[in-house]
Design a protein around this motif. Structure first.
Motif: not given
Length: 376
Positions: A50-57
């Protein structure tokens, strides 16, 4: 948590390319979850990576991607002075597989999450973690495909490969291939009953040699690189089983590294045309080819704004090019301006006793903190 403590957790997991990466992904997710940050999980076609992706803002406005790969190269055949999968400190140096390439950058990304969350970000910072970079940048392609559903079109991507914290503007593209030539086995006492696969393989190897010479003479050239032109090399040849058997199969592995503006596939195509010709001229029964890895070149940015930003954030002058390849070429090909800048040194990567320094991690965190301030 400090980058050093996070790095210790990451190094402890031998996340090798081509294998399931559940443990590493869960380690990253658990660190982010401590700060209430959820990840999107992008499963690859293999089903176990898997890849992971997260967002702040804010997700609905363009921002910046911080991108790094979770996998590391194997340690087989290398002699280490300590366990490569247990972080060892010796003064300012932190030893372990992947410390420079590139879990040091991942540790800094994760360590900066609470600082980013405390800022009033007007543009988002996205954290991207990919798999199987070390065998041809395979995983990040699936993450890039999913970006339109994850965030607004990004302004740029900062790929944190080890560059001694110098912003790198460009690199060559690459394509590696396996070529198989099939003949017909026979007893060596009656070679006329067989079709020796080694002989057409030798013809193909000479063609690759001559093609390499033409590229070195005729170009195209890009003075940012050493050597300045595209290259093609044969690296592996395997064929035959016994001296008294006419060999019915030969395998060649070759790779192309091409300057921006010349796709590696264009050079490979010339070799594949000659490969097919071996059947046409009767020296081989069958031929086949398999792509082992590929990624596009990263050309230097047309707009100097990204390079100027990274010089300001890192406090280091730009480096026009590097000889190795990265996922930045794939982000660029997807229309996302990309640059390479991260802690550690490429000369320590893939070697025994790979290390990063505490001061390099601190410098990276300082660069990321400045990025957050720019976006606040």
């Amino acid at each position: 948590m400090t980058p050093e403590s996070i790095l210790a957790d990451l190094v402890a997991i031998p996340d090798l390319p081509g294998q399931p990466n559940t443990r590493m992904a869960e380690c990253v997710r658990s660190h982010l979850a401590r700060h209430g940050l959820e990840c999107s999980v992008i499963t690859g076609p293999e089903g176990d990576r898997v890849n992971l992706f997260a967002t702040i803002g804010p997700r609905d406005v363009p921002g910046y991607i911080l991108s790094g790969h979770m996998d590391v190269v194997p340690v087989e055949g290398q002699v280490w002075t300590s366990d490569p999968f247990q972080l060892r400190a010796d003064g300012d140096r932190l030893f372990g597989r992947g410390t420079s390439d590139m879990k040091g950058y991942l540790a800094c990304m994760i360590a900066m999450v609470p600082a980013f969350q405390a800022m009033d970000l007007q543009r988002p910072i996205h954290l991207a973690f990919s798999y199987d970079e070390e065998i041809g940048c395979r995983g990040v392609r699936h993450l890039i495909d999913r970006l339109p559903g994850l965030c607004a079109p990004p302004l740029a991507c900062i790929v944190g490969e080890p560059t001694d914290m110098r912003p790198v503007l460009s690199h060559k593209g690459k394509q590696a291939m396996e070529l198989v030539i099939e003949g017909r086995a026979a007893h060596s006492a009656q070679p006329d009953l067989g079709l020796n696969a080694l002989y057409p393989a030798a013809e193909l190897l000479l063609f690759i040699r001559d093609l390499a010479a033409r590229l070195a003479t005729d170009g195209p050239f890009d003075a940012r690189f050493t050597p300045p032109g595209s290259t093609v090399v044969a690296g592996v040849v395997q064929g035959g089983s016994a001296v008294n058997i006419i060999p019915d199969r030969c395998r060649i592995q070759m790779e192309v590294r091409s300057v921006p503006g010349q796709p590696p596939e264009a050079i490979t195509a010339m070799v594949l045309d000659r490969l097919a010709g071996l059947v046409d001229d009767g020296t081989a029964l069958r031929v086949s080819q398999t792509e082992l890895s590929s990624y596009p070149a990263l050309p230097p940015p047309e707009d100097p704004a990204l390079a100027d930003l990274l010089q300001r954030l890192s406090g280091q002058p730009v480096l026009p090019s590097v000889s190795y390849g990265t996922e930045a070429g794939l982000f660029h090909a997807a229309g996302i301006a990309s640059i390479i800048c991260g802690p550690g040194s490429i000369v320590r990567a893939h070697r025994p006793d790979e290390y990063i320094t505490v001061s390099e991690l601190a410098a990276c965190c300082q660069m990321l903190e400045r990025l957050g301030a720019e976006l606040s």
